[in-house]
Write a protein that holds these residues in place. Structure first.
Motif, PDB file in Angstrom:
ATOM      1  N   CYS A  79       0.811  -1.206   0.000  1.00 23.87           N
ATOM      2  CA  CYS A  79       0.000   0.000   0.000  1.00 23.87           C
ATOM      3  C   CYS A  79       0.849   1.264   0.000  1.00 23.87           C
ATOM      4  CB  CYS A  79      -0.920  -0.029   1.216  1.00 23.87           C
ATOM      5  SG  CYS A  79      -2.314   1.015   0.953  1.00 23.87           S
ATOM      6  N   SER A 138       0.438   3.705  -3.098  1.00 24.59           N
ATOM      7  CA  SER A 138      -0.289   4.952  -2.810  1.00 24.59           C
ATOM      8  C   SER A 138       0.636   6.157  -2.962  1.00 24.59           C
ATOM      9  CB  SER A 138      -0.941   4.909  -1.428  1.00 24.59           C
ATOM     10  OG  SER A 138       0.015   4.645  -0.445  1.00 24.59           O
ATOM     11  N   LEU A 166      -6.044   0.981  -0.619  1.00 22.73           N
ATOM     12  CA  LEU A 166      -5.424   2.165  -1.222  1.00 22.73           C
ATOM     13  C   LEU A 166      -6.257   3.427  -1.019  1.00 22.73           C
ATOM     14  CD1 LEU A 166      -4.242   1.255  -4.839  1.00 22.73           C
ATOM     15  CD2 LEU A 166      -2.861   2.236  -3.023  1.00 22.73           C
ATOM     16  N   TYR A 213      -5.530   5.333   2.086  1.00 24.44           N
ATOM     17  CA  TYR A 213      -4.207   5.975   2.039  1.00 24.44           C
ATOM     18  C   TYR A 213      -4.238   7.212   1.137  1.00 24.44           C
ATOM     19  CZ  TYR A 213      -0.959   2.789   4.435  1.00 24.44           C
ATOM     20  OH  TYR A 213      -0.249   2.088   5.359  1.00 24.44           O
ATOM     21  N   LEU A 214      -4.863   7.061  -0.042  1.00 26.28           N
ATOM     22  CA  LEU A 214      -4.885   8.178  -0.996  1.00 26.28           C
ATOM     23  C   LEU A 214      -5.639   9.369  -0.408  1.00 26.28           C
ATOM     24  CD1 LEU A 214      -5.526   6.302  -4.382  1.00 26.28           C
ATOM     25  CD2 LEU A 214      -3.366   7.244  -3.533  1.00 26.28           C
TER      26      LEU A 214
END
Ligand code: FAD
Length: 316
Positions: A70, A74, A100, A103-104
């Motif tokens: 990740c 990301s 993801l 995180y994004l």
């Protein structure tokens, strides 16, 4: 502004849900009057996305993006989001993408929502319809922030071919430092995965024992389907846990779900609500699954399945 789709691939081929995410992204980009950017990792077939509407394609090749982690994915995606001024990010509904999304949203200061089933009803404010409560309800949700990230519920939008400009773009990659390293990946059994399958043939405790799965596998092979099972079946070790469907197992969004010798407990139904057509084969006419079925066969699986196999063989 642009719409950006992360298109997941495996061994140079795209999953069905990736094409669906690109199709969704193209419709959204057209609606917003902006271009569609697609990002892949280590995929030599990324040009295929042009046929589904990609205007720009970034294929990222780097040493530590060979397997999904990740942090690396990301971070790299965030850099492209920033440099391409992407305002809406589309992900498919895979476990990697859901991970993801969070995180994004953290990196961009934007917002993330999963299980989206339709194009936004409004762009400003940005309001999308999503399914919730294991597909028993829908909610309209407004996303705030400059970057909106959504993951699309599998099999909810469809796949549409539409040609984009398809220009291949360069992206200079710095190696990303991470504390994670993938050391081993254990693949689930079966030639078609449950998540990608159009048809799923699923069986339960009514099959009596693991030795009787030969006919289930044969039926699945003839239909090009994935095999699945109820929880007790995987708990007893008759089938691998990767096939367990339901509230505590995998969700299934196939076009056809065939349930054989499964009673239809609420926890099982929770995982298959978004499948389109449900066929139930059970020898008990009172089995609760019949209430959720589109088609039902009251009969002994050991008589019905061999006949079904025979009929299918005669047709191919
Ligand atoms: C917290 C919790 C979470 C759970 N999560 C899940 C989950 O994610 N997924 C899940 O599946 N379950 C889950 N369960 C278990 C669930 O409640 C049921 O016990 C389970 O789904 C029953 O599995 P089954 O239908 O295979 O077996 P059974 O309930 O034993 O049903 C077998 C069926 O086969 C039929 N049958 C018998 N012989 C034949 C024959 N010869 N031909 C045709 N039909 C036949 C019977 O009529 C019966 O309907 C969960 C339970 C709990 C408490």
């Amino acid at each position: 502004m642009s719409v950006l789709v992360y298109s997941e691939s495996e061994k140079d081929s795209f999953k069905k849900s990736s094409y669906e995410a690109v199709s969704y992204g193209k419709s959204l980009a057209d609606k917003m009057g902006v271009e569609l950017i697609c990002v892949t990792f280590n995929c030599s077939n990324s040009q295929k996305l042009k046929n589904f509407g990609a205007d720009k394609i970034f294929n990222i090749e780097s040493q530590n993006s060979q397997e999904f982690t990740c942090k690396v994915y990301s971070t790299l995606l965030s850099k492209i989001i920033e440099t391409q001024n992407a305002s809406t990010i589309i992900l498919s509904s895979s476990p990697d993408s859901k991970y993801l999304g969070a995180y994004l949203a953290g990196y961009s200061g934007g917002s993330y929502i999963s299980n989206v089933v339709e194009l936004p009803e409004s762009i400003n404010p940005f309001i999308v319809k999503r399914s919730c409560f294991t597909n028993k309800a829908f909610s309209s949700t407004e996303l705030k922030g400059d970057v909106k990230i959504i993951s699309i519920s599998s099999n909810s939008y469809g796949i549409f071919e539409k040609e984009g400009k398809g220009s291949q773009e360069e992206f200079k990659v710095d190696e990303i430092e991470t504390n994670h390293k993938v050391t081993n990946i254990e693949k689930q059994s079966g030639s078609v995965t449950i998540a990608d399958a159009d048809i799923v043939v699923s069986a339960g405790r009514g099959l009596k024992g693991p030795e009787n799965w030969k006919m289930i596998e044969e039926l699945a092979d003839l239909l090009g389907a994935a095999t699945a099972c109820s929880k007790p079946v995987s708990d007893m070790g008759w089938r691998p846990h990767s096939e367990h469907v339901g509230q505590t197992g995998k969700p299934v969004s196939s076009n056809l779900y065939i349930a054989i010798g499964i009673s239809g407990a609420i926890q099982h139904l929770a995982g298959i609500n978004s499948s389109k057509i449900k066929v139930v084969i059970n020898n008990d006419p009172e089995a609760p699954f019949f209430k959720a079925a589109d088609y039902g066969v009251v009969g002994d699986a050991f008589e019905v399945i061999p006949k079904l196999i025979e009929e299918l063989k005669a047709k191919v």
